[in-house]
Design an enzyme around this catalytic site. Structure first.
Site, short mmCIF file in Angstrom:
data_model
loop_
_atom_site.label_atom_id
_atom_site.label_comp_id
_atom_site.label_asym_id
_atom_site.label_seq_id
_atom_site.Cartn_x
_atom_site.Cartn_y
_atom_site.Cartn_z
N ASP A 62 0.94 -1.46 0.00
CA ASP A 62 -0.06 -0.02 -0.03
C ASP A 62 0.90 1.23 0.03
OD1 ASP A 62 -0.22 0.98 3.23
OD2 ASP A 62 0.16 -1.18 3.05
N GLU A 154 -7.71 4.82 12.22
CA GLU A 154 -6.75 4.54 13.11
C GLU A 154 -6.43 5.39 14.47
OE1 GLU A 154 -2.92 4.80 11.30
OE2 GLU A 154 -3.79 4.26 9.22
#
Length: 258
Positions: A62, A154
Site C-alpha cells: 500500500d 486509526e
C-alpha cells in the site's frame, strides 16, 4: 522486629507484582481470536529486505505520496523467489477535502502496469462521515477488476468511540450505496480490538500488526494482513508497507468488483 516485618511485606509485594505482570503478559500473548487463519512462519527475502509470512500466495503493498514517484512497471516486473507484487492499495483521500497529491498518477500507473489496485480513504473521526464520503466519491472512479474501497481508521481524534462508529457508518453506507459493495475496514490490531470489535460485521477487515510472527491477534476474521512497513520494492525509492491476502487466487478474484 517491625523493620523485619516490613522487609517481608515488601518482598511479598514484589513477588505478587511479578506474578501479576507474568499473568498479564501470558493473557495478552495468547489471547484467543475468532480468526480461522493458521499459525505460520516467516521467511527472509533479501530482495524485499524483510521476512514474509509463509503459506500465502498473494502479496501486495500500500502506498501514498510518502513513496514519492513510483515506477509501476518496475514494481510489476519484480520477482523474488517466486513472489511478485499482485495488488496495491493506494491512498486517495483524507478527511473532508484532502486528496493525496500522487493518487491520480498512482491510480493510472498501477492499472497500466497490470497490478490490481484499490483505493483507500484516511478517516478523521472529528469530521462528518457523509462529507468524507463525498470527498472520496468525487475523487475515485472504481472499475471492474478493482479491489473494494477501503476506510482507514486509526485514531479517535478526540471523539468518543460511539461518535467514531456513527461517523464511520455514515461513510460506509454512502460508499456502499455508490459502488454496491461493502467497503473494507483497515485498522491496527490494537485499535480494532478496542473500538471496532463486534461492529460492522458485513465489512471485510484489513489489519495492521507488525512484529507478529504467527498471525495478527484480532477478534475477527481478516482478509488482508499488513505485516511490515519496512519492505523494499524495485521502482519505489522509499520503504513500503507489505500485505498478504488470506485466501487463494479464486477467493481473491471473487473479492474484485464486477
Amino acid at each position: 522486629m517491625a523493620k523485619k516485618q516490613s522487609t517481608y511485606i515488601v518482598a511479598w509485594l514484589c513477588i505478587l507484582a511479578g506474578i501479576a505482570i507474568v499473568a498479564y503478559y501470558m493473557a495478552y500473548r495468547y489471547i484467543p481470536t475468532r480468526t480461522t487463519k493458521h499459525n505460520t512462519t516467516f521467511v527472509y527475502y533479501r530482495d524485499f529486505g524483510i521476512d514474509l509470512p509463509a503459506g500465502y500466495s498473494i502479496h501486495g503493498i500500500d502506498v501514498s505520496r510518502h513513496q514519492e514517484k513510483i515506477n509501476w512497471p518496475a514494481v510489476q516486473q519484480m520477482e523474488a523467489e517466486g513472489i511478485q507484487i499482485k495488488f496495491a492499495f493506494i491512498k486517495a483521500t483524507e478527511g473532508v477535502t484532502l486528496v493525496d497529491k500522487n493518487f491520480s498518477t498512482n491510480w493510472k500507473g498501477a492499472k497500466n502496469a497490470g497490478i490490481i489496485r484499490g483505493a483507500y480513504h484516511y478517516f478523521l473521526a472529528s469530521k462528518d462521515g457523509d462529507l468524507q464520503a463525498k470527498n472520496f466519491l468525487k475523487t475515485v472512479r472504481l472499475q471492474a477488476g478493482d479491489l473494494p474501497p477501503v476506510l482507514d481508521v486509526e485514531e479517535l481524534n478526540g471523539v468518543s468511540p460511539n461518535v467514531l462508529r456513527d461517523r464511520m457508518q455514515a461513510w460506509l453506507q454512502a460508499i456502499h450505496d455508490a459502488y454496491g459493495v461493502d467497503p473494507i475496514i483497515y485498522s491496527s490490531a490494537d485499535f480494532y480490538n478496542k473500538y471496532l470489535d463486534g461492529y460492522f460485521p458485513a465489512n471485510p477487515v484489513w489489519v495492521a500488526h507488525y512484529f507478529e510472527k504467527m498471525q495478527p491477534r484480532v477478534h475477527a476474521d481478516w482478509i488482508f494482513w499488513q505485516h511490515s512497513s519496512e519492505g523494499h520494492v524495485r521502482g519505489i525509492s522509499e520503504k513500503v508497507d507489505f500485505n498478504v491476502f488470506a485466501g487463494d487466487s479464486m477467493a481473491f478474484r471473487k473479492l474484485l468488483l464486477r
